[in-house]
Design a protein around this motif. Structure first.
Motif, PDB file in Angstrom:
ATOM      1  N   VAL A 192       2.123  19.109   3.641  1.00  0.00           N
ATOM      2  CA  VAL A 192       3.336  18.612   4.285  1.00  0.00           C
ATOM      3  C   VAL A 192       4.401  18.327   3.233  1.00  0.00           C
ATOM      4  O   VAL A 192       5.574  18.681   3.398  1.00  0.00           O
ATOM      5  N   ARG A 193       3.990  17.704   2.138  1.00  0.00           N
ATOM      6  CA  ARG A 193       4.940  17.367   1.080  1.00  0.00           C
ATOM      7  C   ARG A 193       5.545  18.634   0.474  1.00  0.00           C
ATOM      8  O   ARG A 193       6.756  18.709   0.242  1.00  0.00           O
ATOM      9  N   ASN A 194       4.717  19.643   0.240  1.00  0.00           N
ATOM     10  CA  ASN A 194       5.216  20.889  -0.336  1.00  0.00           C
ATOM     11  C   ASN A 194       6.181  21.579   0.618  1.00  0.00           C
ATOM     12  O   ASN A 194       7.167  22.176   0.173  1.00  0.00           O
ATOM     13  N   ARG A 195       5.907  21.499   1.906  1.00  0.00           N
ATOM     14  CA  ARG A 195       6.793  22.109   2.888  1.00  0.00           C
ATOM     15  C   ARG A 195       8.169  21.435   2.868  1.00  0.00           C
ATOM     16  O   ARG A 195       9.203  22.102   2.904  1.00  0.00           O
ATOM     17  N   LYS A 196       8.167  20.098   2.800  1.00  0.00           N
ATOM     18  CA  LYS A 196       9.442  19.369   2.749  1.00  0.00           C
ATOM     19  C   LYS A 196      10.223  19.716   1.491  1.00  0.00           C
ATOM     20  O   LYS A 196      11.444  19.907   1.523  1.00  0.00           O
TER      21      LYS A 196
ATOM     22  N   GLU B 170       0.851  -1.186   0.000  1.00  0.00           N
ATOM     23  CA  GLU B 170       0.000   0.000   0.000  1.00  0.00           C
ATOM     24  C   GLU B 170       0.884   1.232   0.000  1.00  0.00           C
ATOM     25  O   GLU B 170       1.838   1.329   0.776  1.00  0.00           O
ATOM     26  N   LYS B 171       0.548   2.158  -0.857  1.00  0.00           N
ATOM     27  CA  LYS B 171       1.319   3.387  -0.933  1.00  0.00           C
ATOM     28  C   LYS B 171       0.621   4.466  -0.123  1.00  0.00           C
ATOM     29  O   LYS B 171      -0.573   4.689  -0.270  1.00  0.00           O
ATOM     30  N   HIS B 172       1.388   5.105   0.737  1.00  0.00           N
ATOM     31  CA  HIS B 172       0.844   6.142   1.598  1.00  0.00           C
ATOM     32  C   HIS B 172       1.357   7.489   1.103  1.00  0.00           C
ATOM     33  O   HIS B 172       2.565   7.756   1.143  1.00  0.00           O
TER      34      HIS B 172
END
Length: 54
Positions: A32-36, A24-26
């Motif tokens: 959050v992804r854009n911040r990282k 399963e891909k999470h």
């Protein structure tokens, strides 16, 4: 035109390989992804420039 290997043996290994279920891909929340990505792209690049300027 000669071929490399016979067509009767085509796909032999793939058909013998046991099928495994994909994990399963999470996905992260986009915020959050854009911040990282921002931190990786901007903040770390800025600290690398400061080290190079010394």
């Amino acid at each position: 035109m000669p071929s490399h290997g016979s067509l009767t043996k085509a796909g032999k290994v793939r058909s013998q390989t046991p099928k495994i279920q994909p994990k399963e891909k999470h996905k992260e929340v986009p915020r959050v992804r854009n911040r990282k990505e921002f931190e990786k792209r901007v903040l770390k690049a800025k600290s690398a420039e400061q080290v190079a300027a010394r």
